[in-house]
Design a protein around this motif. Structure first.
Motif, mmCIF file in Angstrom:
data_model
loop_
_atom_site.group_PDB
_atom_site.id
_atom_site.type_symbol
_atom_site.label_atom_id
_atom_site.label_comp_id
_atom_site.label_asym_id
_atom_site.label_seq_id
_atom_site.Cartn_x
_atom_site.Cartn_y
_atom_site.Cartn_z
ATOM 1 N N UNK A 2 0.846 -1.185 0.000
ATOM 2 C CA UNK A 2 0.000 0.000 0.000
ATOM 3 C C UNK A 2 0.888 1.244 0.000
ATOM 4 N N UNK A 3 0.547 2.185 -0.835
ATOM 5 C CA UNK A 3 1.290 3.438 -0.925
ATOM 6 C C UNK A 3 0.362 4.594 -0.583
ATOM 7 N N UNK A 4 0.836 5.497 0.281
ATOM 8 C CA UNK A 4 0.007 6.626 0.717
ATOM 9 C C UNK A 4 0.640 7.944 0.289
ATOM 10 N N UNK A 5 -0.202 8.860 -0.145
ATOM 11 C CA UNK A 5 0.244 10.206 -0.487
ATOM 12 C C UNK A 5 -0.618 11.205 0.263
ATOM 13 N N UNK A 6 0.029 11.994 1.117
ATOM 14 C CA UNK A 6 -0.671 13.010 1.892
ATOM 15 C C UNK A 6 -0.531 14.378 1.226
ATOM 16 N N UNK A 19 -7.550 21.502 5.295
ATOM 17 C CA UNK A 19 -8.084 20.182 4.982
ATOM 18 C C UNK A 19 -6.951 19.295 4.494
ATOM 19 N N UNK A 20 -6.746 18.197 5.183
ATOM 20 C CA UNK A 20 -5.724 17.233 4.797
ATOM 21 C C UNK A 20 -6.355 16.092 4.015
ATOM 22 N N UNK A 21 -5.577 15.554 3.081
ATOM 23 C CA UNK A 21 -6.016 14.406 2.305
ATOM 24 C C UNK A 21 -4.940 13.331 2.348
ATOM 25 N N UNK A 22 -5.374 12.092 2.246
ATOM 26 C CA UNK A 22 -4.440 10.967 2.200
ATOM 27 C C UNK A 22 -5.027 9.927 1.258
ATOM 28 N N UNK A 23 -4.348 9.737 0.127
ATOM 29 C CA UNK A 23 -4.825 8.811 -0.891
ATOM 30 C C UNK A 23 -4.015 7.525 -0.835
ATOM 31 N N UNK A 78 -8.803 9.356 2.573
ATOM 32 C CA UNK A 78 -9.319 9.842 3.845
ATOM 33 C C UNK A 78 -8.983 11.318 3.969
ATOM 34 N N UNK A 79 -9.894 12.060 4.575
ATOM 35 C CA UNK A 79 -9.730 13.503 4.739
ATOM 36 C C UNK A 79 -9.789 13.872 6.224
ATOM 37 N N UNK A 80 -9.168 14.995 6.526
ATOM 38 C CA UNK A 80 -9.298 15.559 7.863
ATOM 39 C C UNK A 80 -9.557 17.050 7.703
#
Length: 116
Positions: A2-6, A19-23, A78-80
Motif C-alpha cells: 500500500x502506498x500513501x500520499x498526503x 483540509x488534509x487528504x491521504x490517498x 481519507x480527509x481531515x
C-alpha cells in the motif's frame, strides 16, 4: 503493498481551517480503518481521529467538535477537515491505513503550522 500520499498541510492563523487528504493506492481489497495522527514539536506522536467500517468516526478529546474525518471509498482517500485551529494543533500530521491483508501503513507526514 500500500502506498500513501498526503497533501493539504500548510500555515494558517489561529482560528483558521485546513483540509488534509491521504490517498491510498496499491493492491487494496478493503480498508477497515483509516486514521490521522500528529506529532507536535518535542512531543510524542498522538492519535487524532479514525474512521472505521460503516463510517463510524472517533476523535481525540482535544479535537472533538473542531475536526472532522471522512473518507471516499471509491478512491481510497481519507480527509481531515480542521476548523478553529489552535497553535497547539501545530505538528506533523500522518495518516495511517489498515488495509485488509497488509501491515499498517503510514503516510510521509504533512506539516501543519498554526500561528498565534
Amino acid at each position: 503493498q500500500v502506498h500513501l500520499v498526503e497533501s493539504g498541510g500548510g500555515s494558517v492563523q489561529a482560528g483558521g481551517s485546513l483540509r488534509l487528504s491521504c490517498a491510498a493506492s496499491g493492491s487494496i481489497y478493503d480498508i477497515p480503518s483509516m486514521g490521522w495522527y500528529r506529532q507536535g514539536p518535542g512531543k510524542q506522536r498522538e492519535w487524532v481521529a479514525n474512521i472505521v467500517s460503516l463510517d463510524i468516526t472517533n476523535y481525540a478529546d482535544s479535537v472533538k467538535g473542531r475536526f472532522t474525518i471522512s473518507r471516499d471509498n471509491a478512491i481510497n482517500t481519507v480527509y481531515l477537515q480542521m476548523n478553529s485551529l489552535k497553535p497547539e494543533d501545530t505538528g506533523v500530521y500522518y495518516c495511517k491505513v489498515d488495509a485488509y491483508g497488509h501491515a499498517p501503513t503510514w503516510g510521509q507526514g504533512t506539516q501543519v503550522t498554526v500561528l498565534s
